[in-house]
Design a protein around this motif. Structure first.
Motif, mmCIF file in Angstrom:
data_model
loop_
_atom_site.group_PDB
_atom_site.id
_atom_site.type_symbol
_atom_site.label_atom_id
_atom_site.label_comp_id
_atom_site.label_asym_id
_atom_site.label_seq_id
_atom_site.Cartn_x
_atom_site.Cartn_y
_atom_site.Cartn_z
ATOM 1 N N LEU A 1 0.957 -1.269 -0.041
ATOM 2 C CA LEU A 1 -0.098 0.144 0.052
ATOM 3 C C LEU A 1 0.959 1.282 -0.118
ATOM 4 O O LEU A 1 0.488 2.294 -0.636
ATOM 5 N N ALA A 2 1.822 1.253 0.643
ATOM 6 C CA ALA A 2 2.829 2.269 0.740
ATOM 7 C C ALA A 2 3.584 2.596 -0.676
ATOM 8 O O ALA A 2 3.641 3.717 -1.075
ATOM 9 N N GLU A 3 3.856 1.676 -1.193
ATOM 10 C CA GLU A 3 4.516 1.676 -2.584
ATOM 11 C C GLU A 3 3.316 2.387 -3.531
ATOM 12 O O GLU A 3 3.701 2.835 -4.398
ATOM 13 N N LEU A 4 2.155 1.652 -3.441
ATOM 14 C CA LEU A 4 1.017 2.083 -4.416
ATOM 15 C C LEU A 4 0.843 3.514 -4.179
ATOM 16 O O LEU A 4 0.634 4.416 -4.930
ATOM 17 N N ARG A 5 1.002 4.164 -2.857
ATOM 18 C CA ARG A 5 0.620 5.324 -2.480
ATOM 19 C C ARG A 5 1.690 6.267 -3.051
ATOM 20 O O ARG A 5 1.211 7.583 -3.620
ATOM 21 N N LYS A 6 2.797 5.894 -3.036
ATOM 22 C CA LYS A 6 3.986 6.479 -3.648
ATOM 23 C C LYS A 6 3.849 6.677 -5.197
ATOM 24 O O LYS A 6 4.223 7.678 -5.908
ATOM 25 N N ASP A 7 3.159 5.430 -5.685
ATOM 26 C CA ASP A 7 3.222 5.346 -7.288
ATOM 27 C C ASP A 7 1.959 6.433 -7.632
ATOM 28 O O ASP A 7 2.124 7.100 -8.777
ATOM 29 N N VAL A 8 0.951 6.445 -6.869
ATOM 30 C CA VAL A 8 -0.101 7.344 -7.205
ATOM 31 C C VAL A 8 0.249 8.901 -7.094
ATOM 32 O O VAL A 8 -0.316 9.758 -7.868
ATOM 33 N N ALA A 9 1.075 9.163 -6.071
ATOM 34 C CA ALA A 9 1.403 10.477 -5.719
ATOM 35 C C ALA A 9 2.590 10.912 -6.997
ATOM 36 O O ALA A 9 2.363 12.062 -7.467
ATOM 37 N N ARG A 10 3.282 9.824 -7.426
ATOM 38 C CA ARG A 10 4.208 10.306 -8.666
ATOM 39 C C ARG A 10 3.278 10.517 -10.032
ATOM 40 O O ARG A 10 3.520 11.198 -10.566
ATOM 41 N N LEU A 11 2.398 9.604 -10.033
ATOM 42 C CA LEU A 11 1.560 9.526 -11.258
ATOM 43 C C LEU A 11 0.725 11.083 -11.158
ATOM 44 O O LEU A 11 0.334 11.788 -12.136
ATOM 45 N N THR A 12 0.124 11.502 -9.791
ATOM 46 C CA THR A 12 -0.541 12.693 -9.929
ATOM 47 C C THR A 12 0.343 13.899 -10.194
ATOM 48 O O THR A 12 0.159 14.812 -10.644
ATOM 49 N N GLU A 13 1.540 13.784 -9.785
ATOM 50 C CA GLU A 13 2.458 14.662 -9.912
ATOM 51 C C GLU A 13 2.903 14.865 -11.392
ATOM 52 O O GLU A 13 2.958 15.886 -12.004
ATOM 53 N N LEU A 14 2.991 13.704 -12.083
ATOM 54 C CA LEU A 14 3.197 13.724 -13.571
ATOM 55 C C LEU A 14 2.105 14.113 -14.349
ATOM 56 O O LEU A 14 2.190 15.067 -15.376
ATOM 57 N N ILE A 15 0.934 13.698 -14.110
ATOM 58 C CA ILE A 15 -0.514 14.268 -14.445
ATOM 59 C C ILE A 15 -0.558 15.795 -14.187
ATOM 60 O O ILE A 15 -0.903 16.901 -15.214
ATOM 61 N N GLY A 16 -0.091 16.440 -13.026
ATOM 62 C CA GLY A 16 -0.080 17.733 -12.887
ATOM 63 C C GLY A 16 0.517 18.562 -13.651
ATOM 64 O O GLY A 16 0.393 19.797 -13.738
ATOM 65 N N LYS A 17 1.974 17.990 -14.077
ATOM 66 C CA LYS A 17 2.797 18.778 -14.960
ATOM 67 C C LYS A 17 2.446 18.776 -16.445
ATOM 68 O O LYS A 17 2.917 19.832 -17.138
ATOM 69 N N THR A 18 1.612 17.950 -16.782
ATOM 70 C CA THR A 18 1.159 18.027 -18.227
ATOM 71 C C THR A 18 0.019 19.030 -18.591
ATOM 72 O O THR A 18 -0.391 19.714 -17.821
#
Length: 175
Positions: free
Chosen positions: A158-175
């Motif tokens: 779950l911690a890994e998934l949260r990190k992945d979601v945070a990274r994806l959210t960050e990537l989506i936010g940059k686009t």
């Protein structure tokens, strides 16, 4: 403060000071991955004395249909021999006082022997119950340990998934 490292989650509903010697020994065996089960028959057979084996045999024979039928046949034969065959020279004429004496002596000896066997059986049952408790306790400890390992693995994932979601959210936010 942990009294058994790696098994802190096992409490038995009590404080560590309230856990008995059996529980501590079983937790140690679980921690060391040792087997708890023993062959009860082998352990008890190795400790039996000649008298104990004899009392068990007498109780086993005395409580069998073979004994009951044989004894009934003996009583009938005794009565027939002393009333029909030896009419004038019976060694134990009716009311069979000598037979009564023999039966009383047999009962006086057989009853305590059967009680000894029953006491041994009760001790055997207590020993088996203690072994069953130990095995059940170890199984519960192992299940609890597995639950903890699975919970830790799920939390890590779950911690890994949260990190992945945070990274994806960050990537989506940059686009």
């Amino acid at each position: 403060m942990s009294f058994l490292p790696g098994f802190e989650h096992i409490r038995f509903g009590r404080k560590p000071e309230g856990i008995g010697e059996t529980e501590k020994r079983i937790i140690e065996k679980a921690k060391d991955r040792m087997i708890v089960a023993t062959d009860v028959n082998a352990v008890l057979s190795a400790q039996e004395s000649f008298g104990e084996r004899l009392s068990d045999t007498i109780a086993r024979v005395g409580g069998s249909w073979t004994f009951i039928i044989s004894f009934a046949a003996f009583l009938v034969a005794w009565a027939v021999i002393n009333t029909v065959i030896l009419i004038g020279d019976a060694f134990d004429p009716y009311p069979f006082i000598f037979l009564n004496l023999l039966l009383s002596m047999l009962a006086a000896v057989q009853a305590p022997i059967i009680m000894m066997s029953q006491n041994r059986q009760a001790a055997r049952d207590r020993f088996e119950a203690a072994k069953d408790y130990e095995i059940n306790l170890k199984a519960e400890i192992e299940v609890l340990s597995l639950h903890q390992k699975i919970d830790m693995q799920v939390l890590a994932e779950l911690a890994e998934l949260r990190k992945d979601v945070a990274r994806l959210t960050e990537l989506i936010g940059k686009t």
